[in-house]
Design a protein around this motif. Structure first.
Motif, short mmCIF file in Angstrom:
data_model
loop_
_atom_site.label_atom_id
_atom_site.label_comp_id
_atom_site.label_asym_id
_atom_site.label_seq_id
_atom_site.Cartn_x
_atom_site.Cartn_y
_atom_site.Cartn_z
N VAL A 36 26.52 36.89 51.57
CA VAL A 36 26.51 37.50 50.24
C VAL A 36 27.86 38.14 49.98
CG1 VAL A 36 25.41 39.19 48.73
CG2 VAL A 36 24.03 37.95 50.42
N SER A 37 28.44 37.86 48.80
CA SER A 37 29.68 38.51 48.38
C SER A 37 29.41 39.21 47.06
CB SER A 37 30.80 37.47 48.21
OG SER A 37 31.04 36.77 49.41
N TYR A 38 30.10 40.32 46.84
CA TYR A 38 29.87 41.13 45.65
C TYR A 38 31.13 41.20 44.81
CZ TYR A 38 25.78 42.67 48.28
OH TYR A 38 24.61 42.69 48.99
N ILE A 39 30.95 41.06 43.49
CA ILE A 39 32.06 41.19 42.54
C ILE A 39 31.71 42.33 41.60
CG2 ILE A 39 33.36 40.05 40.71
CD1 ILE A 39 32.75 37.39 42.09
N LYS A 40 32.57 43.32 41.54
CA LYS A 40 32.29 44.52 40.76
C LYS A 40 32.69 44.35 39.29
CE LYS A 40 33.01 47.70 44.64
NZ LYS A 40 33.79 48.88 45.11
N TYR A 41 32.09 45.17 38.47
CA TYR A 41 32.44 45.35 37.05
C TYR A 41 32.39 44.07 36.21
CZ TYR A 41 34.41 49.44 39.41
OH TYR A 41 34.60 50.54 40.20
N PRO A 42 31.42 43.17 36.40
CA PRO A 42 31.38 41.99 35.52
C PRO A 42 31.04 42.39 34.09
CG PRO A 42 29.35 42.16 36.75
CD PRO A 42 30.26 43.25 37.29
N LYS A 43 31.59 41.64 33.17
CA LYS A 43 31.29 41.91 31.76
C LYS A 43 30.15 41.01 31.31
CE LYS A 43 33.26 42.55 27.21
NZ LYS A 43 34.49 42.64 26.40
N ALA A 44 29.16 41.58 30.69
CA ALA A 44 27.97 40.84 30.27
C ALA A 44 28.24 40.12 28.95
CB ALA A 44 26.77 41.77 30.14
N CYS A 45 28.99 39.02 29.03
CA CYS A 45 29.21 38.18 27.86
C CYS A 45 28.86 36.74 28.24
CB CYS A 45 30.65 38.29 27.35
SG CYS A 45 31.93 37.95 28.55
N GLN A 46 28.48 35.94 27.26
CA GLN A 46 27.96 34.61 27.53
C GLN A 46 28.99 33.69 28.18
OE1 GLN A 46 26.29 33.06 23.91
NE2 GLN A 46 24.44 34.31 24.08
N GLN A 47 30.25 33.87 27.91
CA GLN A 47 31.29 33.01 28.48
C GLN A 47 32.23 33.83 29.34
OE1 GLN A 47 31.81 31.23 24.30
NE2 GLN A 47 32.51 29.57 25.61
N GLY A 48 31.64 34.64 30.21
CA GLY A 48 32.42 35.55 31.05
C GLY A 48 32.80 35.00 32.40
N ILE A 49 32.34 33.78 32.75
CA ILE A 49 32.70 33.13 34.00
C ILE A 49 33.24 31.75 33.68
CG2 ILE A 49 31.86 32.25 36.21
CD1 ILE A 49 29.68 34.30 36.17
N ALA A 50 34.35 31.36 34.32
CA ALA A 50 34.92 30.03 34.09
C ALA A 50 35.48 29.49 35.39
CB ALA A 50 36.03 30.10 33.02
N PHE A 51 35.17 28.23 35.69
CA PHE A 51 35.68 27.55 36.87
C PHE A 51 36.74 26.53 36.47
CE2 PHE A 51 31.44 28.85 38.28
CZ PHE A 51 31.71 29.34 39.55
N THR A 52 37.74 26.36 37.32
CA THR A 52 38.67 25.25 37.12
C THR A 52 37.92 23.95 37.37
OG1 THR A 52 39.40 25.44 39.43
CG2 THR A 52 40.72 26.56 37.76
N LYS A 53 38.41 22.86 36.79
CA LYS A 53 37.71 21.57 36.87
C LYS A 53 37.56 21.09 38.30
CE LYS A 53 37.73 16.97 34.78
NZ LYS A 53 38.47 16.03 33.89
N ASP A 54 38.54 21.40 39.17
CA ASP A 54 38.44 20.98 40.56
C ASP A 54 37.58 21.91 41.41
OD1 ASP A 54 40.03 23.22 40.83
OD2 ASP A 54 41.84 22.13 41.41
N GLY A 55 37.07 22.98 40.81
CA GLY A 55 36.18 23.88 41.52
C GLY A 55 36.85 24.81 42.50
N ARG A 56 38.17 24.91 42.46
CA ARG A 56 38.88 25.74 43.44
C ARG A 56 38.90 27.22 43.06
NH1 ARG A 56 44.67 23.40 44.62
NH2 ARG A 56 44.61 25.14 46.11
N TYR A 57 38.97 27.50 41.76
CA TYR A 57 39.14 28.88 41.32
C TYR A 57 38.08 29.26 40.29
CZ TYR A 57 43.70 28.00 43.40
OH TYR A 57 44.71 27.63 44.27
N MET A 58 37.76 30.54 40.28
CA MET A 58 36.83 31.09 39.30
C MET A 58 37.46 32.31 38.64
SD MET A 58 33.03 32.80 39.90
CE MET A 58 33.68 34.21 40.78
N ALA A 59 37.42 32.33 37.33
CA ALA A 59 37.87 33.50 36.57
C ALA A 59 36.66 34.27 36.08
CB ALA A 59 38.75 33.07 35.39
N VAL A 60 36.73 35.60 36.17
CA VAL A 60 35.62 36.45 35.77
C VAL A 60 36.13 37.51 34.80
CG1 VAL A 60 33.87 38.10 36.55
CG2 VAL A 60 34.42 36.12 37.95
N ALA A 61 35.45 37.65 33.68
CA ALA A 61 35.75 38.73 32.73
C ALA A 61 35.10 40.01 33.23
CB ALA A 61 35.25 38.37 31.34
N GLU A 62 35.85 41.10 33.19
CA GLU A 62 35.36 42.39 33.68
C GLU A 62 35.60 43.47 32.64
OE1 GLU A 62 37.45 43.05 37.32
OE2 GLU A 62 36.44 41.44 38.39
#
Length: 361
Positions: A36-62
């Motif tokens: 289990v890994s934890y990410i703090k302060y996520p923002k509750a918006c519908q498009q707040g998580i985005a992955f690169t097409k190759d699946g290597r990176y994830m961007a999170v809105a906070e």
């Protein structure tokens, strides 16, 4: 915790990682190692998580201390990418989306302000674009598959196209209620009576025959311009008005852009990106629920809340009755990556539709 319990966890921020091995709820659950890994302060918006097409990176809105931030994580270990955590110049960050090449991240502000920011993978602000002020702003965005163009749909019923070199506008597409250009093809859906051969009639009729007799069939006619489309004036004193560009998507070959103006709910607009002009308009009998491009070729599938799927390609347009039993109203669809089949979803059911291919003799 079993899988069914895991999928019932509440919260807006829950989705699977690109490799399907981890369920994300900003608490990241590994389905392989049970870590289990934890990410703090996520923002509750519908498009707040985005992955690169190759699946290597994830961007999170906070969101913290009344300010918006973006963090970029490496999906292999869910650690920050070289400490990539930066604030954004937004009042209320609404969404984020990577370019297909994974080099640029688009972040746009609340609909109360027209503002989109473009960041590099290392967190540098590349450009900020504003089309206007003091009015409802961005409603939807779409990257071209080549990452060369960014289409921005807004509440003023226009789509603006930015280029990837200067991040300036190269053109804008308007969506008028009347089509006057004689070079634009307008396909108009019309009802037709079902035709059944006399020798096939029987009493009582078979289930398949009864379904074909009482189902409403349709076809496309090419309308003569000028054509007036069904236009709905939005109610100004209600929240979330039905206006502006609610859907847009590029074809896989970068040649076409499909859009929907919520003020004209029964129409799909198809733009020629090479010539930067309107190419085709599909006018349906019912409001557009969803559309999606075939991932392998410039073929667009459309559904309108009935039991039909509509297919457009540069060769023409066709209405296809889905052979299902009962009342199957299609509200969403999704192509298989091969382009040979698609999943059709109603409110309570789904089916898989396989497309036949003509054999070349």
């Amino acid at each position: 915790m079993n899988f069914s319990e895991l999928c019932k966890l509440s919260g807006l921020l829950g989705r699977f990682s690109p490799d399907g091995r981890c369920l994300l709820r900003i608490t990241v659950w590994s389905l392989c190692t049970k870590s289990v890994s934890y990410i703090k302060y996520p923002k509750a918006c519908q498009q707040g998580i985005a992955f690169t097409k190759d699946g290597r990176y994830m961007a999170v809105a906070e969101r913290r201390d009344c300010k918006d931030f973006i963090s970029i994580f490496v999906c292999s270990d869910w650690q920050l990418l070289r400490g990539q955590h930066f604030d954004t110049e937004t009042q209320d960050l609404f969404g984020i989306e990577w370019a297909p090449n994974g080099c640029v991240l688009a972040a746009w502000d609340t609909c109360l302000e027209y503002k989109i920011l473009l960041y590099s993978l290392d967190g540098r602000l590349l450009s900020t674009y504003r089309a206007y002020e003091w009015s409802l702003g961005i409603k939807s965005i779409a990257w071209s598959p080549s990452s060369q163009f960014l289409a921005i749909g807004s509440y003023d019923e226009k789509v603006r196209i930015l280029n990837h070199v200067t991040w300036k506008k190269i053109t804008e597409f308007e969506h008028p209620a009347t089509i006057t250009n004689t070079k634009t093809i307008v396909y108009k859906e019309v009802e037709k009576s079902p035709s059944v051969e006399t020798e096939r009639l029987s009493f009582p009729p078979t289930r398949a025959l009864a379904s074909s007799l009482f189902s409403t069939q349709s076809k496309y006619d090419i309308a003569q311009v000028p054509v007036s489309l069904h236009y709905i004036k939005p109610v100004a004193d209600r929240a979330n008005p039905k206006m502006g560009i609610g859907m847009l998507a590029f074809s896989p070959d970068n040649c076409f852009l499909a859009t929907k103006n919520d003020n004209i709910p029964n129409a799909v607009w198809i733009w020629d990106i090479q010539k930067l002009k309107l190419f085709v308009v599909l006018e349906q009998l019912c409001a557009i629920q969803s559309f999606q491009w075939d991932p392998r070729q410039p073929r667009l599938a459309v559904c309108t809340g009935n039991s039909k799927v509509y297919l457009w390609s540069p060769a023409g347009c066709v209405s296809v009755q889905v052979p299902t039993e009962g009342d199957f109203q299609i509200v969403s669809l999704s192509w298989h990556s091969s382009g040979d089949s698609m999943a059709l979803l109603s409110k309570d059911n789904f089916c898989v539709c396989y497309l036949e291919r003509e054999e070349v003799k």
